[in-house]
Design a protein around this motif. Structure first.
Motif, PDB file in Angstrom:
ATOM      1  N   ILE A   1      77.781  74.992  38.632  1.00 32.48           N
ATOM      2  CA  ILE A   1      77.625  76.297  37.981  1.00 32.48           C
ATOM      3  C   ILE A   1      76.540  76.215  36.901  1.00 32.48           C
ATOM      4  O   ILE A   1      75.669  77.083  36.818  1.00 32.48           O
ATOM      5  CB  ILE A   1      78.972  76.788  37.390  1.00 32.48           C
ATOM      6  N   VAL A   2      76.567  75.150  36.127  1.00 32.00           N
ATOM      7  CA  VAL A   2      75.550  74.988  35.092  1.00 32.00           C
ATOM      8  C   VAL A   2      74.159  74.858  35.736  1.00 32.00           C
ATOM      9  O   VAL A   2      73.219  75.545  35.342  1.00 32.00           O
ATOM     10  CB  VAL A   2      75.852  73.751  34.207  1.00 32.00           C
TER      11      VAL A   2
ATOM     12  N   THR B   1      76.120  87.139  43.843  1.00 33.08           N
ATOM     13  CA  THR B   1      74.957  86.254  43.731  1.00 33.08           C
ATOM     14  C   THR B   1      75.421  84.814  43.948  1.00 33.08           C
ATOM     15  O   THR B   1      76.628  84.540  44.004  1.00 33.08           O
ATOM     16  CB  THR B   1      74.319  86.369  42.338  1.00 33.08           C
TER      17      THR B   1
ATOM     18  N   GLN C   1      81.090  80.476  40.795  1.00 29.65           N
ATOM     19  CA  GLN C   1      82.146  80.779  39.824  1.00 29.65           C
ATOM     20  C   GLN C   1      83.466  81.070  40.531  1.00 29.65           C
ATOM     21  O   GLN C   1      84.529  80.665  40.080  1.00 29.65           O
ATOM     22  CB  GLN C   1      81.733  81.966  38.949  1.00 29.65           C
TER      23      GLN C   1
ATOM     24  N   ARG D   1      65.617  77.498  38.687  1.00 31.63           N
ATOM     25  CA  ARG D   1      64.487  78.419  38.626  1.00 31.63           C
ATOM     26  C   ARG D   1      63.944  78.774  39.996  1.00 31.63           C
ATOM     27  O   ARG D   1      62.902  79.374  40.127  1.00 31.63           O
ATOM     28  CB  ARG D   1      63.368  77.808  37.761  1.00 31.63           C
ATOM     29  N   ILE D   2      64.615  78.362  41.041  1.00 29.47           N
ATOM     30  CA  ILE D   2      64.117  78.666  42.380  1.00 29.47           C
ATOM     31  C   ILE D   2      65.233  79.320  43.185  1.00 29.47           C
ATOM     32  O   ILE D   2      66.366  78.884  43.142  1.00 29.47           O
ATOM     33  CB  ILE D   2      63.621  77.393  43.096  1.00 29.47           C
ATOM     34  N   THR D   3      64.918  80.373  43.923  1.00 31.26           N
ATOM     35  CA  THR D   3      65.968  81.066  44.670  1.00 31.26           C
ATOM     36  C   THR D   3      66.548  80.139  45.723  1.00 31.26           C
ATOM     37  O   THR D   3      65.906  79.216  46.186  1.00 31.26           O
ATOM     38  CB  THR D   3      65.447  82.328  45.389  1.00 31.26           C
TER      39      THR D   3
ATOM     40  N   GLY E   1      64.525  80.001  48.878  1.00 34.69           N
ATOM     41  CA  GLY E   1      63.224  79.397  48.602  1.00 34.69           C
ATOM     42  C   GLY E   1      63.311  77.888  48.504  1.00 34.69           C
ATOM     43  O   GLY E   1      62.422  77.163  48.926  1.00 34.69           O
ATOM     44  N   ALA E   2      64.417  77.405  47.949  1.00 33.81           N
ATOM     45  CA  ALA E   2      64.554  75.970  47.726  1.00 33.81           C
ATOM     46  C   ALA E   2      64.978  75.230  48.966  1.00 33.81           C
ATOM     47  O   ALA E   2      64.698  74.051  49.121  1.00 33.81           O
ATOM     48  CB  ALA E   2      65.586  75.714  46.631  1.00 33.81           C
TER      49      ALA E   2
ATOM     50  N   LEU F   1      75.425  82.485  41.885  1.00 35.91           N
ATOM     51  CA  LEU F   1      76.240  82.085  40.732  1.00 35.91           C
ATOM     52  C   LEU F   1      77.671  82.615  40.848  1.00 35.91           C
ATOM     53  O   LEU F   1      78.637  81.912  40.569  1.00 35.91           O
ATOM     54  CB  LEU F   1      75.580  82.583  39.437  1.00 35.91           C
ATOM     55  N   ASP F   2      77.806  83.879  41.300  1.00 32.48           N
ATOM     56  CA  ASP F   2      79.146  84.448  41.498  1.00 32.48           C
ATOM     57  C   ASP F   2      79.951  83.603  42.480  1.00 32.48           C
ATOM     58  O   ASP F   2      81.147  83.374  42.288  1.00 32.48           O
ATOM     59  CB  ASP F   2      79.058  85.884  42.061  1.00 32.48           C
TER      60      ASP F   2
ATOM     61  N   ALA G   1      73.034  78.240  37.096  1.00 32.39           N
ATOM     62  CA  ALA G   1      72.621  79.165  36.042  1.00 32.39           C
ATOM     63  C   ALA G   1      71.257  78.774  35.490  1.00 32.39           C
ATOM     64  O   ALA G   1      70.510  79.615  35.001  1.00 32.39           O
ATOM     65  CB  ALA G   1      73.656  79.178  34.935  1.00 32.39           C
ATOM     66  N   LEU G   2      70.935  77.498  35.573  1.00 36.31           N
ATOM     67  CA  LEU G   2      69.668  77.031  35.023  1.00 36.31           C
ATOM     68  C   LEU G   2      68.539  77.030  36.037  1.00 36.31           C
ATOM     69  O   LEU G   2      67.383  76.937  35.677  1.00 36.31           O
ATOM     70  CB  LEU G   2      69.823  75.594  34.504  1.00 36.31           C
TER      71      LEU G   2
END
Lengths: 309, 427
Positions: free
Chosen positions: A275-276, A197, A203, A282-284, A287-288, A199-200, A279-280
């Motif tokens: 990363i923060v 993802t 990270q 709200r839009i893919t 999409g963004a 996020l992965d 994780a927070l």
């Protein structure tokens, strides 16, 4: 592996990043072993930066058993192109660049207007390059979490001689027994980071301390607010009547075609902060940041069928 | 991914699971509920689904729409294939193989199940154990999924009755007994209203177990891999052939099972030559020990002729080296098995020609009865005999998933036509 010896001896310390990394290395080596003439698509973007680290892990101390290739739309951010060349040189690997400009010159791509998004036409230049070099496999950095058409794609994704993806006619993929066989003219697109993802990715960039193009980090930039997106001002994008230019802190989540890749407002100057934020968020990711995926609900599906990555 | 506490890369483990059930069981709603309540749904996805729900005249959002796929599927109201979904919690990252429940079910479920640690079988509390519940559990066990969760859904429609829950558990337990799952958990839920999925809710106080997500976060999966028998199929030989690394020969591959240490004796199969492990490498690191499922490079003390398709083992239970074996086969292709066509078998990193020499029986997956057949068509599960051109190094699938599985590829079309799980009779 970024694990230290103590962790290695402790079997329970096998994190999701370790699992994803080991899966991707295995996939890369399967391509090297089973395909006669593979290529790795490297754009300078963060996902392909991760691919290169995975290739280093899969093949060093050897050279990569394939060249790198970039399909240059001519609309790329200069920082990304600079980074692309720098990284390829640093690795000592061969980089092939094929540009859409050439496809336009040769009449293979006909644009309606000079400054329109070139993403839809990347497939033409890509398919031409595949046939020019006779590549039977292209390793790419697409991820299944990006988009719903991708969620259904195989890791080894078969394309017919027209470069087309048929979602109803994919090869079953079981365990990690990948089927890389092709007839002449056909090819396989391979996505080693399918299961990662956004996020992965961040990270992993943090864990491996990977360099990425500067525009992924927060920087000051002139932008226009259009349809609730931020558009970066460039020679391709100028304010229309009634629009004003704002100067603000932004970062890019993807780095595609300058005419349709939108930054997000951000203060994140380092990987940890990104990363923060990721994780927070709200839009893919798509999409963004991608105007072209929003044109219709099925736009990615259609582009893939035509041979797009 | 809404909360900051969702970021703990150093401790998150990966769990892959499959959810089995039809649209009527509320499978899509359950997945939507897991994604929604674990805050893994993004704003733009939520607004798209809300719009569609409204368009269809629904008051609340239809959670099942989150797993809706391609345009072609939406038009026809079906799901074509396996889709993969991702979500994470502070403890684990999850990969869901979401498989549709229509007629191609066997093929899709076997595909999605092949990499899963756990299967969720959904049962409609109003209907109880159905033929398809048994079918789903059987397929999960056939593919060797170690852990089973029986989610008894729609508890809201039976008044959250403990009695009904108990009856269903008791009936299903009898059937599940012989299937060989390592763990079985029964959880009453309402995917629609959310009870016992992510939150406990107030309606199932009589249930003392964990809600589904808690259970998925905490189930122990460490011991699912065979840790005893070292198996290392060689993928690719690393020979830099540079001046300073002129003699370097590294064997790249993924450890399918077991562990290995520097200095351990290894046997190369099928040749039978032996040596010792000199180094365990990966990129800039070198390790004293490595374990499944790590991808590494191994170097050995002696110069041996080793290439892709060979397997390194050490001690433990030896694998079989054979040209003939039995297997349970799932036929995946629309084109039926044809004894006149040539098939290729891919097993670990070895690709050889293969023949189906016998079809012992086909399993009727609704009754589990064995029936004689001469032909195999899509979705058939059968016990067969295989013969291959060169010897393979095999283990029973039940003992070692990685060295007990194979696929069959049609030599002309190049399609993957069947998936096999090797059976070895106890001698």
């Amino acid at each position: 592996m970024f694990l230290n010896q103590n962790k290695m001896n402790q079997q329970s310390y096998f994190t999701h990043l370790d699992a994803l990394e080991n899966e991707a290395i295995h996939i890369m080596r399967e391509v090297a072993a089973e395909c006669a003439n593979p290529v790795l698509l490297f754009s300078g973007g963060k996902d392909s930066v991760v691919l290169l680290r995975l290739a280093e892990k899969a093949f060093r101390p050897s050279h990569f058993p394939f060249p790198l290739m970039h399909i240059d739309t001519g609309h790329n951010f200069p920082e990304v192109i600079e980074f692309r060349d720098y990284r390829a040189k640093q690795l000592g690997e061969r980089l092939i660049v094929r540009s859409m400009e050439d496809s336009i010159q040769r009449g293979r791509v006909i644009l309606r207007s000079k400054n329109q998004s070139r993403n839809p036409f990347q497939a033409v230049t890509l398919l031409d390059a595949i046939s020019e070099f006779g590549f039977d496999a292209c390793i790419g950095g697409a991820r299944r979490d990006e988009e719903k058409a991708r969620a259904k794609e195989r890791i080894f994704s078969f394309r017919d001689e027209f470069g087309q993806w048929d979602p109803k006619n994919q090869r079953p993929e079981l365990w990690s027994l990948y089927n890389a066989r092709t007839h002449p003219g056909e090819n396989i697109r391979v996505f080693p980071i399918s299961n990662w993802t956004e996020l992965d990715i961040w990270q992993y960039i943090g864990r491996e301390q990977l360099e990425i193009p500067s525009i992924y980090y927060a920087h000051e930039r002139d932008v226009i607010v259009r349809n609730s997106s931020l558009l970066p001002v460039s020679y391709l994008v100028q304010p229309e009547a009634g629009e004003s230019v704002q100067h603000m802190m932004v970062r890019f989540r993807t780095v595609g075609d300058m005419s349709c890749t939108c930054p997000v407002a951000s203060q994140a100057r380092g990987v940890e902060e990104i990363i923060v934020e990721t994780a927070l968020t709200r839009i893919t990711e798509r999409g963004a940041t991608r105007m072209d995926d929003r044109t219709s609900e099925a736009s990615m599906e259609l582009r893939k069928r035509e041979g797009y990555f | 991914m809404a909360a900051v506490e969702n970021i703990e890369p150093d401790h998150a483990e990966l769990l892959r699971f499959i959810s089995a059930g039809s649209v009527d069981d509320g499978k899509s709603t359950l997945i939507g509920r897991l994604l929604h309540d674990s805050k893994s749904i993004f704003e733009d996805q939520l607004s798209a689904v809300t719009r569609t729900s409204n368009k269809r005249g629904m008051e609340k959002i239809d959670l099942s729409l989150f797993t809706d796929g391609l345009q072609a599927e939406r038009e026809q109201g079906i799901t074509i294939d396996v889709a993969y979904r991702y979500f994470n919690t502070p403890k684990r990252k999850f990969i869901i193989a979401d498989t549709p429940g229509h007629e191609q079910y066997t093929r899709n479920m076997v595909t999605g199940a092949s990499t899963a640690n756990l299967a969720i079988v959904l049962i409609d509390a109003r209907k109880g154990v159905l033929t398809q519940s048994r079918r789903h559990a059987y397929l999960a066990s056939l593919v060797g999924i170690p852990h089973l969760v029986v989610a008894i859904n729609k508890m809201d429609l039976v008044g959250y009755s403990q009695e009904i829950f108990k009856q269903i558990c008791a009936e299903f337990a009898v059937f599940l007994q012989g299937l060989g799952f390592r763990s079985i958990e029964y959880i009453p839920i309402s995917a629609l209203l959310g009870d016992m999925v992510v939150e406990r809710g107030d309606n199932l106080d009589w249930y003392s177990g964990k809600p589904l997500l808690d259970y998925l976060e905490s189930i122990n999966i460490e011991h699912d891999i065979n840790v005893l028998d070292f198996r290392f199929p060689v993928q690719w030989v690393c020979r830099p052939q540079t001046e300073e690394m002129h003699d370097f020969r590294g064997y790249t591959g993924r450890i399918e099972s077991g562990t290995i240490r520097v200095g351990d004796a290894v046997t190369v199969l099928p040749s039978g030559l032996t040596s010792r492990i000199k180094e365990i490498l990966l990129y800039n690191d070198s390790f004293e020990t490595a374990f499944a499922p790590q991808s590494v490079i191994l170097t050995i003390e002696d110069h041996l002729d080793i290439s892709r398709g060979d397997m390194l083992i050490n001690g433990g239970e030896p694998p079989q080296i054979t040209r003939e074996f039995d297997a349970m086969l799932c036929w995946l292709s629309e084109q039926a098995f044809d004894p006149n066509r040539k098939y290729i078998i891919k097993h670990t990193t070895r690709i050889v020609k293969g023949l189906i020499t016998r079809i012992d029986y086909r399993v009727d997956i609704n009754t589990m009865h064995q029936e004689p057949v001469n032909i195999l068509t899509m979705n058939d599960i059968a016990r067969i005999g295989m013969k291959v051109q060169q010897p393979l190094v095999i283990d029973a699938y039940a003992k070692n998933r990685g060295t007990g599985c194979f696929i069959l590829i049609d030599e002309v079309s190049n399609n993957t036509v069947a998936a096999g799980m090797i059976c070895i009779r106890e001698s």
